[in-house]
Motif scaffolding. Structure first.
Motif, PDB file in Angstrom:
ATOM      1  N   SER A 208       5.715  18.706 -43.536  1.00 12.10           N
ATOM      2  CA  SER A 208       5.429  19.447 -42.308  1.00 12.10           C
ATOM      3  C   SER A 208       5.198  20.908 -42.668  1.00 12.10           C
ATOM      4  CB  SER A 208       6.598  19.326 -41.331  1.00 12.10           C
ATOM      5  OG  SER A 208       6.880  17.970 -41.071  1.00 12.10           O
ATOM      6  N   LEU A 209       4.356  21.569 -41.928  1.00 17.25           N
ATOM      7  CA  LEU A 209       3.975  22.942 -42.239  1.00 17.25           C
ATOM      8  C   LEU A 209       4.410  23.899 -41.133  1.00 17.25           C
ATOM      9  CD1 LEU A 209       0.324  22.218 -43.479  1.00 17.25           C
ATOM     10  CD2 LEU A 209       2.398  22.405 -44.860  1.00 17.25           C
ATOM     11  N   GLY A 210       4.535  25.177 -41.500  1.00 19.76           N
ATOM     12  CA  GLY A 210       4.689  26.214 -40.493  1.00 19.76           C
ATOM     13  C   GLY A 210       6.111  26.560 -40.104  1.00 19.76           C
ATOM     14  N   HIS A 211       7.117  26.117 -40.872  1.00 16.90           N
ATOM     15  CA  HIS A 211       8.505  26.426 -40.521  1.00 16.90           C
ATOM     16  C   HIS A 211       9.126  27.477 -41.437  1.00 16.90           C
ATOM     17  CE1 HIS A 211       8.746  23.182 -37.556  1.00 16.90           C
ATOM     18  NE2 HIS A 211       8.158  22.396 -38.440  1.00 16.90           N
ATOM     19  N   GLY A 212       8.362  28.038 -42.383  1.00 14.46           N
ATOM     20  CA  GLY A 212       8.932  28.988 -43.328  1.00 14.46           C
ATOM     21  C   GLY A 212       9.762  28.273 -44.382  1.00 14.46           C
ATOM     22  N   ILE A 213      10.541  29.054 -45.155  1.00 15.30           N
ATOM     23  CA  ILE A 213      11.375  28.494 -46.215  1.00 15.30           C
ATOM     24  C   ILE A 213      12.678  27.992 -45.594  1.00 15.30           C
ATOM     25  CG2 ILE A 213      12.556  28.929 -48.387  1.00 15.30           C
ATOM     26  CD1 ILE A 213       9.540  28.994 -48.609  1.00 15.30           C
ATOM     27  N   GLU A 214      12.813  26.674 -45.497  1.00 18.79           N
ATOM     28  CA  GLU A 214      14.029  26.061 -44.972  1.00 18.79           C
ATOM     29  C   GLU A 214      14.797  25.288 -46.029  1.00 18.79           C
ATOM     30  OE1 GLU A 214      13.851  24.390 -40.785  1.00 18.79           O
ATOM     31  OE2 GLU A 214      11.783  24.097 -41.431  1.00 18.79           O
ATOM     32  N   ALA A 215      14.172  25.081 -47.192  1.00 16.46           N
ATOM     33  CA  ALA A 215      14.772  24.222 -48.203  1.00 16.46           C
ATOM     34  C   ALA A 215      14.153  24.557 -49.557  1.00 16.46           C
ATOM     35  CB  ALA A 215      14.520  22.749 -47.858  1.00 16.46           C
ATOM     36  N   PRO A 216      14.778  24.097 -50.655  1.00 17.04           N
ATOM     37  CA  PRO A 216      14.184  24.311 -51.976  1.00 17.04           C
ATOM     38  C   PRO A 216      12.834  23.621 -52.108  1.00 17.04           C
ATOM     39  CG  PRO A 216      16.480  23.604 -52.143  1.00 17.04           C
ATOM     40  CD  PRO A 216      16.081  23.425 -50.713  1.00 17.04           C
ATOM     41  N   GLY A 217      12.026  24.104 -53.062  1.00 17.97           N
ATOM     42  CA  GLY A 217      10.765  23.453 -53.386  1.00 17.97           C
ATOM     43  C   GLY A 217       9.623  23.758 -52.442  1.00 17.97           C
ATOM     44  N   GLN A 218       9.787  24.786 -51.580  1.00 15.93           N
ATOM     45  CA  GLN A 218       8.726  25.106 -50.623  1.00 15.93           C
ATOM     46  C   GLN A 218       7.917  26.335 -51.015  1.00 15.93           C
ATOM     47  OE1 GLN A 218      11.312  24.950 -46.900  1.00 15.93           O
ATOM     48  NE2 GLN A 218       9.589  23.665 -46.251  1.00 15.93           N
ATOM     49  N   LEU A 219       8.258  26.986 -52.121  1.00 14.99           N
ATOM     50  CA  LEU A 219       7.474  28.131 -52.558  1.00 14.99           C
ATOM     51  C   LEU A 219       6.088  27.667 -53.007  1.00 14.99           C
ATOM     52  CD1 LEU A 219      10.146  30.047 -54.653  1.00 14.99           C
ATOM     53  CD2 LEU A 219       9.476  30.460 -52.288  1.00 14.99           C
ATOM     54  N   ALA A 220       5.082  28.476 -52.720  1.00 19.47           N
ATOM     55  CA  ALA A 220       3.703  28.086 -53.041  1.00 19.47           C
ATOM     56  C   ALA A 220       3.505  27.895 -54.538  1.00 19.47           C
ATOM     57  CB  ALA A 220       2.728  29.138 -52.510  1.00 19.47           C
ATOM     58  N   SER A 221       4.100  28.775 -55.339  1.00 27.39           N
ATOM     59  CA  SER A 221       4.016  28.657 -56.795  1.00 27.39           C
ATOM     60  C   SER A 221       5.369  28.211 -57.321  1.00 27.39           C
ATOM     61  CB  SER A 221       3.631  30.004 -57.422  1.00 27.39           C
ATOM     62  OG  SER A 221       3.563  29.896 -58.827  1.00 27.39           O
ATOM     63  N   HIS A 222       5.377  27.061 -57.996  1.00 22.52           N
ATOM     64  CA  HIS A 222       6.638  26.472 -58.437  1.00 22.52           C
ATOM     65  C   HIS A 222       6.316  25.459 -59.536  1.00 22.52           C
ATOM     66  CE1 HIS A 222      10.843  26.179 -58.028  1.00 22.52           C
ATOM     67  NE2 HIS A 222      10.952  25.170 -57.198  1.00 22.52           N
ATOM     68  N   TYR A 223       7.311  25.050 -60.299  1.00 27.40           N
ATOM     69  CA  TYR A 223       7.144  24.015 -61.331  1.00 27.40           C
ATOM     70  C   TYR A 223       6.088  24.421 -62.366  1.00 27.40           C
ATOM     71  CZ  TYR A 223       8.936  21.668 -57.150  1.00 27.40           C
ATOM     72  OH  TYR A 223       9.633  21.360 -56.007  1.00 27.40           O
ATOM     73  N   ALA A 224       5.971  25.727 -62.634  1.00 23.72           N
ATOM     74  CA  ALA A 224       4.840  26.238 -63.415  1.00 23.72           C
ATOM     75  C   ALA A 224       5.076  26.122 -64.919  1.00 23.72           C
ATOM     76  CB  ALA A 224       4.579  27.699 -63.049  1.00 23.72           C
ATOM     77  N   PRO A 225       4.057  25.695 -65.686  1.00 24.47           N
ATOM     78  CA  PRO A 225       4.202  25.557 -67.143  1.00 24.47           C
ATOM     79  C   PRO A 225       3.871  26.820 -67.928  1.00 24.47           C
ATOM     80  CG  PRO A 225       2.123  24.633 -66.448  1.00 24.47           C
ATOM     81  CD  PRO A 225       2.816  25.095 -65.191  1.00 24.47           C
ATOM     82  N   GLY A 226       3.519  27.909 -67.238  1.00 22.60           N
ATOM     83  CA  GLY A 226       3.235  29.157 -67.936  1.00 22.60           C
ATOM     84  C   GLY A 226       1.824  29.279 -68.453  1.00 22.60           C
ATOM     85  N   LYS A 227       0.927  28.380 -68.045  1.00 21.47           N
ATOM     86  CA  LYS A 227      -0.485  28.469 -68.399  1.00 21.47           C
ATOM     87  C   LYS A 227      -1.287  27.837 -67.270  1.00 21.47           C
ATOM     88  CE  LYS A 227       0.163  26.344 -72.305  1.00 21.47           C
ATOM     89  NZ  LYS A 227      -0.009  25.636 -73.610  1.00 21.47           N
ATOM     90  N   PRO A 228      -2.581  28.102 -67.162  1.00 20.44           N
ATOM     91  CA  PRO A 228      -3.375  27.550 -66.059  1.00 20.44           C
ATOM     92  C   PRO A 228      -3.354  26.031 -66.027  1.00 20.44           C
ATOM     93  CG  PRO A 228      -4.581  29.294 -67.173  1.00 20.44           C
ATOM     94  CD  PRO A 228      -3.379  29.007 -68.022  1.00 20.44           C
ATOM     95  N   VAL A 229      -3.325  25.478 -64.807  1.00 22.56           N
ATOM     96  CA  VAL A 229      -3.334  24.034 -64.598  1.00 22.56           C
ATOM     97  C   VAL A 229      -4.557  23.678 -63.760  1.00 22.56           C
ATOM     98  CG1 VAL A 229      -2.123  22.056 -63.614  1.00 22.56           C
ATOM     99  CG2 VAL A 229      -0.824  23.892 -64.711  1.00 22.56           C
ATOM    100  N   ARG A 230      -5.367  22.736 -64.256  1.00 20.21           N
ATOM    101  CA  ARG A 230      -6.566  22.277 -63.550  1.00 20.21           C
ATOM    102  C   ARG A 230      -6.325  20.847 -63.075  1.00 20.21           C
ATOM    103  NH1 ARG A 230     -11.486  20.002 -65.513  1.00 20.21           N
ATOM    104  NH2 ARG A 230     -10.723  20.232 -67.655  1.00 20.21           N
ATOM    105  N   LEU A 231      -6.485  20.618 -61.776  1.00 18.87           N
ATOM    106  CA  LEU A 231      -6.185  19.317 -61.187  1.00 18.87           C
ATOM    107  C   LEU A 231      -7.443  18.475 -61.007  1.00 18.87           C
ATOM    108  CD1 LEU A 231      -3.631  20.456 -58.450  1.00 18.87           C
ATOM    109  CD2 LEU A 231      -3.207  19.864 -60.852  1.00 18.87           C
ATOM    110  N   ASN A 232      -7.226  17.171 -60.813  1.00 13.31           N
ATOM    111  CA  ASN A 232      -8.315  16.213 -60.548  1.00 13.31           C
ATOM    112  C   ASN A 232      -9.391  16.274 -61.631  1.00 13.31           C
ATOM    113  OD1 ASN A 232      -7.196  15.285 -58.028  1.00 13.31           O
ATOM    114  ND2 ASN A 232      -7.813  17.272 -57.173  1.00 13.31           N
ATOM    115  N   ALA A 233      -8.952  16.405 -62.868  1.00 11.68           N
ATOM    116  CA  ALA A 233      -9.879  16.547 -63.993  1.00 11.68           C
ATOM    117  C   ALA A 233     -10.324  15.172 -64.492  1.00 11.68           C
ATOM    118  CB  ALA A 233      -9.217  17.324 -65.118  1.00 11.68           C
ATOM    119  N   THR A 234     -11.612  14.998 -64.626  1.00 11.94           N
ATOM    120  CA  THR A 234     -12.159  13.753 -65.191  1.00 11.94           C
ATOM    121  C   THR A 234     -12.832  13.995 -66.531  1.00 11.94           C
ATOM    122  OG1 THR A 234     -14.180  14.080 -63.907  1.00 11.94           O
ATOM    123  CG2 THR A 234     -12.464  12.690 -62.931  1.00 11.94           C
TER     124      THR A 234
END
Length: 308
Positions: A208-234
């Motif tokens: 669900s969206l639009g409630h602000g930070i109510e719990a862990p894991g809701q920050l936009a940038s998180h779980y980062a490996p320290g280098k650029p990540v490209r998604l849906n790569a074929t």
């Protein structure tokens, strides 16, 4: 506390659990196994111990913590449990479900756990070592993921030590976590409605969206490996560390057979491997947006979002 400790390794046996319990009673920090990821545990009723979690992780003070309990009765001493919440507990506890509930005014937990909110996030983990530790302590335990804030979550003790060695008292050596992604978090509203704040191993819908930070894991940038990540790569560029899935191979595969549960269990291990590689970027094959794939894609999108 940075650099203060020679982090102890504790075996996951009766003697080790007793040792970990004593460290926690004394206000220390112990990395503990759950069925999802390793958590960084401290007694939730101590302001000083909870402050050590935030310091060790470098965690922002507005990001609340999950409190782990050994029973519904213990949870009822901390939060208002209505009919909806009790039905969810009866169905999914112990297990990878965190419930965000109204915090009782008399609840014996540190204020920083709730990060200024009038709620508390509660979970009963389904891991024998964590269950034994909670029963040994008979105290609620605050335990976010056992890694530096914003970086890749740990699913084995080596991941914990790579991030927090010297910053915490001990790590329980209990092998790899089974689920591999953090718990599903649900807020139970006053009218009985539920909002999924973070998708996880339990498929209760998209976030669900639009409630602000109510719990862990809701920050936009998180779980980062320290280098650029490209998604849906074929296709793979020369400087890509490729994380494959199904028919798309790579340097590390989430699941060659296209099994989403296996992909979830291997997600952070592959991201850790990509972070350690000499290649400049990480590319990830497309993951179906269904079942636990919703949680996998949630984590990958946050991993790919640059920090502010």
């Amino acid at each position: 506390m940075v650099g203060k400790y020679a982090t102890e390794t504790i075996l996951a046996d009766a003697e080790g659990i007793a040792r970990a319990a004593q460290i926690l009673r004394d206000g220390g920090l112990v990395a503990v196994p759950t069925e999802t990821v390793y958590g960084l545990a401290a007694r939730a009723d101590s302001d000083e111990a909870v402050a050590r979690i935030y310091e060790a992780k470098g965690r922002p003070s507005f990001n609340p913590l999950i409190v782990h309990v050994h029973s519904v009765e213990q949870a009822a001493r901390l939060a208002v449990i209505d009919q909806t919440a009790r039905a969810l507990m009866d169905r999914y506890w112990p297990g990878p479900l965190t419930l965000v509930l109204p915090r009782l005014p008399e609840a014996q937990i540190a204020a920083a756990v709730s990060a200024g909110l009038d709620t508390v996030a509660l979970r009963m983990p389904d891991h024998p070592v964590m269950q034994a530790l909670l029963s040994e302590l008979d105290l609620p335990i605050a335990a976010p993921s056992a890694n530096r804030s914003g970086f890749i979550s740990p699913t084995n003790p080596d991941h914990v030590r790579a991030s927090l060695d010297g910053r915490i008292n001990a790590v329980i050596q209990a092998g790899a976590c089974a689920a591999g992604v953090e718990s599903t978090i649900v807020a139970v509203r006053a009218d009985g409605a539920i909002d999924v704040l973070r998708p996880g191993p339990l498929d209760l819908g998209g976030p669900s969206l639009g409630h602000g930070i109510e719990a862990p894991g809701q920050l936009a940038s998180h779980y980062a490996p320290g280098k650029p990540v490209r998604l849906n790569a074929t296709e793979v560029a020369p400087d890509d560390f490729m994380i494959g899935f199904g028919a798309i191979g790579g340097d590390c595969s989430l699941s060659e057979g296209g099994d989403l549960n296996e992909a979830a269990s291997r997600l952070y291990a592959c991201l850790h491997e990509g972070a350690r590689s000499e290649k400049a970027r990480i590319a990830v094959a497309p993951i179906p947006e269904t079942g636990i794939g919703i949680a996998i894609n949630d984590r990958l999108r946050r991993a790919a979002t640059p920090a502010d």
